[in-house]
Design a protein around this motif. Structure first.
Motif, PDB file in Angstrom:
ATOM      1  N   TYR A  71       0.817  -1.223   0.000  1.00 44.92           N
ATOM      2  CA  TYR A  71       0.000   0.000   0.000  1.00 44.92           C
ATOM      3  C   TYR A  71       0.844   1.264   0.000  1.00 44.92           C
ATOM      4  O   TYR A  71       0.343   2.345  -0.267  1.00 44.92           O
ATOM      5  CB  TYR A  71      -0.909   0.017   1.249  1.00 44.92           C
ATOM      6  CG  TYR A  71      -0.208  -0.351   2.542  1.00 44.92           C
ATOM      7  CD1 TYR A  71       0.467   0.598   3.302  1.00 44.92           C
ATOM      8  CD2 TYR A  71      -0.202  -1.675   3.001  1.00 44.92           C
ATOM      9  CE1 TYR A  71       1.118   0.254   4.468  1.00 44.92           C
ATOM     10  CE2 TYR A  71       0.454  -2.031   4.175  1.00 44.92           C
ATOM     11  CZ  TYR A  71       1.111  -1.075   4.898  1.00 44.92           C
ATOM     12  OH  TYR A  71       1.764  -1.422   6.055  1.00 44.92           O
ATOM     13  N   SER A 110       9.591   7.247  10.140  1.00 45.07           N
ATOM     14  CA  SER A 110      10.407   6.916   8.960  1.00 45.07           C
ATOM     15  C   SER A 110       9.944   5.600   8.362  1.00 45.07           C
ATOM     16  O   SER A 110       9.151   4.867   8.960  1.00 45.07           O
ATOM     17  CB  SER A 110      11.880   6.768   9.364  1.00 45.07           C
ATOM     18  OG  SER A 110      12.043   5.595  10.128  1.00 45.07           O
ATOM     19  N   ARG A 162       1.253   0.570  13.877  1.00 41.62           N
ATOM     20  CA  ARG A 162      -0.109   0.115  13.574  1.00 41.62           C
ATOM     21  C   ARG A 162      -0.104  -1.366  13.197  1.00 41.62           C
ATOM     22  O   ARG A 162       0.798  -1.800  12.478  1.00 41.62           O
ATOM     23  CB  ARG A 162      -0.681   0.900  12.396  1.00 41.62           C
ATOM     24  CG  ARG A 162      -0.916   2.367  12.673  1.00 41.62           C
ATOM     25  CD  ARG A 162      -1.532   2.994  11.442  1.00 41.62           C
ATOM     26  NE  ARG A 162      -1.879   4.385  11.635  1.00 41.62           N
ATOM     27  CZ  ARG A 162      -2.458   5.125  10.689  1.00 41.62           C
ATOM     28  NH1 ARG A 162      -2.743   4.604   9.493  1.00 41.62           N
ATOM     29  NH2 ARG A 162      -2.758   6.387  10.919  1.00 41.62           N
ATOM     30  N   GLU A 164      -2.461  -2.406  11.353  1.00 45.84           N
ATOM     31  CA  GLU A 164      -3.038  -2.157  10.016  1.00 45.84           C
ATOM     32  C   GLU A 164      -4.370  -2.867   9.766  1.00 45.84           C
ATOM     33  O   GLU A 164      -5.303  -2.282   9.257  1.00 45.84           O
ATOM     34  CB  GLU A 164      -2.068  -2.503   8.867  1.00 45.84           C
ATOM     35  CG  GLU A 164      -0.624  -2.022   9.045  1.00 45.84           C
ATOM     36  CD  GLU A 164      -0.443  -0.504   8.984  1.00 45.84           C
ATOM     37  OE1 GLU A 164      -1.424   0.219   8.833  1.00 45.84           O
ATOM     38  OE2 GLU A 164       0.716  -0.054   9.126  1.00 45.84           O
ATOM     39  N   ARG A 185       3.415  -7.794  14.575  1.00 42.65           N
ATOM     40  CA  ARG A 185       3.342  -6.460  15.182  1.00 42.65           C
ATOM     41  C   ARG A 185       2.695  -6.505  16.568  1.00 42.65           C
ATOM     42  O   ARG A 185       3.027  -5.698  17.426  1.00 42.65           O
ATOM     43  CB  ARG A 185       2.619  -5.489  14.246  1.00 42.65           C
ATOM     44  CG  ARG A 185       3.475  -5.162  13.024  1.00 42.65           C
ATOM     45  CD  ARG A 185       2.961  -3.996  12.209  1.00 42.65           C
ATOM     46  NE  ARG A 185       4.055  -3.490  11.366  1.00 42.65           N
ATOM     47  CZ  ARG A 185       4.143  -2.267  10.877  1.00 42.65           C
ATOM     48  NH1 ARG A 185       3.186  -1.393  11.102  1.00 42.65           N
ATOM     49  NH2 ARG A 185       5.183  -1.895  10.153  1.00 42.65           N
ATOM     50  N   LEU A 236      -5.368   5.222   1.336  1.00 43.37           N
ATOM     51  CA  LEU A 236      -5.352   6.130   0.182  1.00 43.37           C
ATOM     52  C   LEU A 236      -4.516   5.477  -0.917  1.00 43.37           C
ATOM     53  O   LEU A 236      -3.302   5.283  -0.730  1.00 43.37           O
ATOM     54  CB  LEU A 236      -4.741   7.481   0.586  1.00 43.37           C
ATOM     55  CG  LEU A 236      -5.535   8.244   1.662  1.00 43.37           C
ATOM     56  CD1 LEU A 236      -4.787   9.487   2.117  1.00 43.37           C
ATOM     57  CD2 LEU A 236      -6.912   8.627   1.142  1.00 43.37           C
TER      58      LEU A 236
HETATM   59  N1  SAM Z   1       7.574   2.406   8.803  1.00 44.44           N
HETATM   60  C1  SAM Z   1       6.788   2.624   9.983  1.00 44.44           C
HETATM   61  C2  SAM Z   1       5.655   1.627  10.071  1.00 44.44           C
HETATM   62  O1  SAM Z   1       5.403   0.899   9.120  1.00 44.44           O
HETATM   63  O2  SAM Z   1       5.028   1.592  11.128  1.00 44.44           O
HETATM   64  C3  SAM Z   1       6.220   4.031  10.079  1.00 44.44           C
HETATM   65  C4  SAM Z   1       5.915   4.733   8.807  1.00 44.44           C
HETATM   66  S1  SAM Z   1       4.486   4.089   7.934  1.00 44.44           S
HETATM   67  C5  SAM Z   1       4.594   4.986   6.445  1.00 44.44           C
HETATM   68  C6  SAM Z   1       3.167   4.856   8.867  1.00 44.44           C
HETATM   69  C7  SAM Z   1       1.765   4.455   8.491  1.00 44.44           C
HETATM   70  O3  SAM Z   1       1.409   5.022   7.246  1.00 44.44           O
HETATM   71  C8  SAM Z   1       1.496   3.002   8.326  1.00 44.44           C
HETATM   72  O4  SAM Z   1       1.303   2.358   9.561  1.00 44.44           O
HETATM   73  C9  SAM Z   1       0.234   2.983   7.452  1.00 44.44           C
HETATM   74  O5  SAM Z   1      -0.929   2.770   8.207  1.00 44.44           O
HETATM   75  C10 SAM Z   1       0.225   4.391   6.845  1.00 44.44           C
HETATM   76  N2  SAM Z   1       0.175   4.331   5.380  1.00 44.44           N
HETATM   77  C11 SAM Z   1       1.139   3.943   4.536  1.00 44.44           C
HETATM   78  N3  SAM Z   1       0.695   3.949   3.262  1.00 44.44           N
HETATM   79  C12 SAM Z   1      -0.602   4.354   3.307  1.00 44.44           C
HETATM   80  C13 SAM Z   1      -1.616   4.543   2.319  1.00 44.44           C
HETATM   81  N4  SAM Z   1      -1.399   4.302   1.034  1.00 44.44           N
HETATM   82  N5  SAM Z   1      -2.825   4.960   2.735  1.00 44.44           N
HETATM   83  C14 SAM Z   1      -3.043   5.215   4.033  1.00 44.44           C
HETATM   84  N6  SAM Z   1      -2.142   5.045   5.005  1.00 44.44           N
HETATM   85  C15 SAM Z   1      -0.927   4.610   4.651  1.00 44.44           C
END
Ligand code: SAM
Length: 367
Positions: A71, A110, A162, A164, A185, A236
């Motif tokens: 995602y 990050s 998360r 998720e 997790r 998203l």
């Molecule tokens: N790398 C760490 C992790 O995975 O927990 C923290 C950064 S990660 C980008 C933070 C959050 O962004 C994820 O837990 C996810 O829920 C959210 N996220 C990532 N891609 C997304 C998307 N396409 N739409 C909505 N939320 C998204």
């Protein structure tokens, strides 16, 4: 209630909110009936965590990532991403800015980036606390227990991870394991609690293949986990990801599984409101993703339907544009100062105050 409508199960707080009620309210579409859910969530939020909104400044410290989450726009294999790491001195500037804007916490987020070495993070946590006296939240992915322990020892207060979705099959599909390492997790969240972190988790809403029944399971899991924070945002679709392509294909063909949850503002608000009822004393952010899916009202609705935290972005714009986990991230071209002013204006309009201090989980619950 509209004529002939089925009666909805009563809304309770904590264990008094049944899974059957959660599921029925997730499927409800009548706006007038949903007003009852918004009112109950808002009243519960006010009673358990008060009217103050805690502001937590977000710094996206690196967009390098070893993972292949289907995602996420910064997944390892997305060659279109120009990768960066924010230097420690710049993180410290952000911490001082957070202090000046009246934020109580700095959140360092990050990709899962082992180039952010354990000791680098230790040093940054210590210096942020020394220079700005802020609470520090980390959100750096599934790092080994030794790293988490070192960061806690250095003074980090909270960690966000998360889960998720609680649907195991769906999780495995969207969050592939790294070679030789099964992603668990929930186990990491227990370790974080054992280490003394305030632990936060959360979900995305409207992942292709995610049903209302599965979200009712997520909310049940929130209830049992005793988390300090729960972040809920819509999925998203990012066009440069496998799940983004799947979403587009399904949308064009109208090919959704039965009971598929929508990735829209309304469904996300229902999940926030029901989570507030299930976990009345948790800190719940009105997420950036929610503010983006409905630019006019998303953030305000989040705050009026159960949320009590906002995470204004402090990442300098030259890095922020490269942290594209989903397209068109909100306010990418706004300065941190403009974001701070607009959030403070919104809180004033909503009759809410800015939380003072670190804004951890409240120690006592009413009754
Ligand atoms: N790398 C760490 C992790 O995975 O927990 C923290 C950064 S990660 C980008 C933070 C959050 O962004 C994820 O837990 C996810 O829920 C959210 N996220 C990532 N891609 C997304 C998307 N396409 N739409 C909505 N939320 C998204």
């Amino acid at each position: 209630m509209s004529a002939g409508a089925h009666p909805l199960p009563a809304l309770g707080v904590g264990d008094a909110l049944s899974r059957e009620a959660v599921l029925a309210w997730l499927r409800e579409t009548d706006e007038r009936r949903l007003d009852g859910l918004w009112g109950a969530a808002d009243e519960t939020r006010s009673r358990y965590v008060g009217d103050a909104v805690h502001l937590r400044g977000l710094v996206e410290v690196s967009n390098h990532c070893v993972r292949g989450c289907t995602y996420c726009g910064i997944r390892a294999s997305n060659r279109g991403v120009e990768r960066y790491r924010v230097p420690a001195g710049v993180v410290l500037d952000c911490a001082r800015a957070a202090r000046a804007y009246g934020y109580g916490t700095l959140v360092l987020q990050s990709g899962e980036d082992y180039g952010l070495e354990t000791d680098w993070v230790v040093d940054v946590v210590r210096r942020v606390k020394e220079a700005a006296g802020l609470a520090v939240t980390l959100s750096l992915g599934e790092r080994p227990d030794e790293d988490l322990a070192a960061w806690r020892e250095a003074g980090a207060d909270r960690y966000l991870l998360r889960f998720e979705t609680s649907d195991e099959d769906l999780y495995r599909r969207i969050h592939p394991d790294l070679p030789g390492r099964v992603s668990d997790r929930l186990a990491i969240l227990r370790t974080l609690q054992d280490l003394g972190f305030e632990a936060g988790t959360g979900i995305m809403v409207g992942i292709p293949g995610q049903t209302h029944a599965s979200i009712a399971d997520d909310i049940d899991l929130f209830r049992g986990m005793d988390m300090d924070m729960i972040g809920i945002g819509p999925f998203l679709p990012h066009p440069a990801t496998p799940l983004g392509s799947e979403y587009e294909r399904r949308r064009a063909a109208g090919d959704w599984p039965a009971d598929q949850a929508a990735n829209d503002e309304l469904t996300t608000c229902k999940v926030v409101a029901l989570t507030r009822l299930a976990r009345p004393d948790a800190n719940l952010p009105a997420t950036t993703a929610l503010s983006l899916v409905d630019k006019a009202d998303g953030r305000a609705h989040g705050l009026q339907r159960g949320a009590n935290v906002v995470m204004p972005n402090l990442t300098p714009p030259e890095y922020r544009v490269k942290y594209e986990i989903y397209p068109e991230k909100a306010a990418v071209h706004e300065t941190a100062e403009a974001i701070a002013a607009s959030i403070q204006g919104l809180l004033a309009t909503l009759g809410r105050t800015v939380g003072e201090g670190a804004g951890g989980r409240p120690p006592a619950r009413p009754d």
